[in-house]
Design a protein around this motif. Structure first.
Motif: not given
Length: 292
Positions: A116-135
């Motif tokens: 449970a203390s392991a860091p969560p998996a990194r979230s990345l987009p699955t479609t082309y585009g420009i994205f803001a990463s928040s929380n």
């Protein structure tokens, strides 16, 4: 075994009796001098004959004892093997205390808590585009169909496009996912303020200017770094990693294209508000003296 031993003892005694009788007969036939020598010799022989049966009996007894030990050794060997192969029946120890439930629970919970203390998996987009990463969330940014001004111009490009994308207030980064980034990626990017144009008290001609927005030269530089998971992605982050954007509207400038978004919250920075005044030389913009 006992019968053979007794027979051997009787045979020895018979031979001893025959020898003694023979010696007595020779003693009677000899002279006195010879008798004395024979008597001495007889005494020695008698001692030897007495010692011989005793030695035989001692040897026989020793052999029997050794044979018994060897037999007992061979008889106990299968028992040892059989005991080692048999499954022992374990009886509960009398003096040993049982583990408390709390200790057993801790042993089983340790791997779960570590996972449970392991860091969560990194979230990345699955479609082309420009994205803001928040929380850990990926929020798609929409492009603006405007021509970007030179960053040296203080205020330029009025737009009436309403606000569309809102991101939470807090640390932000951006991810660009485009096919052409595999072969060519820019070295930097920028964030610029998109300020709201407010009413000018001394100029009633701009009373309807509240829906207009202007791009300012105030900017935040972003670094461009590759994303290990994909060669078609780059990550954009502020040069100052501790920077948190104040509430208001912004434009992300990436590869000469603008993408606008709004940081949620009440606007408190006057850099996000402009007053426009008409003059013979053209429109003049100044920061709002008071926020609307």
């Amino acid at each position: 075994m006992h019968t053979s031993t007794a027979e051997a003892s009787v045979a020895v005694q018979e031979q001893q009796t025959i020898l003694i009788e023979k010696l007595i007969a020779e003693e009677l036939q000899s002279s006195p001098r010879d008798r004395r020598s024979v008597t001495s010799e007889w005494k020695v022989r008698n001692f030897v004959w007495f010692l011989a049966p005793a030695t035989v009996l001692l040897a026989i007894g020793t052999g029997m004892l050794m044979r018994g030990n060897v037999a007992s050794l061979f008889n106990t060997t299968p028992q040892v093997v059989s005991h080692s192969n048999a499954t022992p029946v374990q009886s509960p120890p009398q003096g040993r205390r049982k583990l408390k439930p709390a200790i057993a629970t801790f042993v089983h919970r340790a791997p779960i808590e570590a996972a449970a203390s392991a860091p969560p998996a990194r979230s990345l987009p699955t479609t082309y585009g420009i994205f803001a990463s928040s929380n850990g969330r990926m929020i798609r940014l929409e492009p603006m169909n405007i021509r970007l001004p030179d960053s040296r111009i203080a205020v330029s490009v009025l737009t009436t496009k309403p606000r569309t994308v809102v991101v939470p207030h807090g640390p932000l980064s951006f991810v660009a996912y485009q096919r052409e980034l595999m072969t060519s990626a820019p070295d930097n990017a920028q964030l610029r303020i998109l300020a709201q144009v407010a009413r000018t008290p001394s100029s009633p001609a701009v009373a309807m200017a509240n829906d207009a927005w202007a791009i300012r030269s105030v900017s935040v530089d972003l670094t461009v770094a590759p994303v290990p998971e994909s060669r078609e992605m780059v990550e954009l982050q502020p040069v100052n990693p501790d920077l948190v954007l104040s509430p208001g509207r912004y434009v992300l400038v990436f590869k000469n294209q603008a993408y606008d978004f709004v940081v949620a919250g009440k606007v408190t920075d006057k850099a996000h508000c402009l007053e426009r005044a008409e003059t013979p030389d053209g429109d003049r913009f100044t920061e709002c003296r008071n926020l609307p």
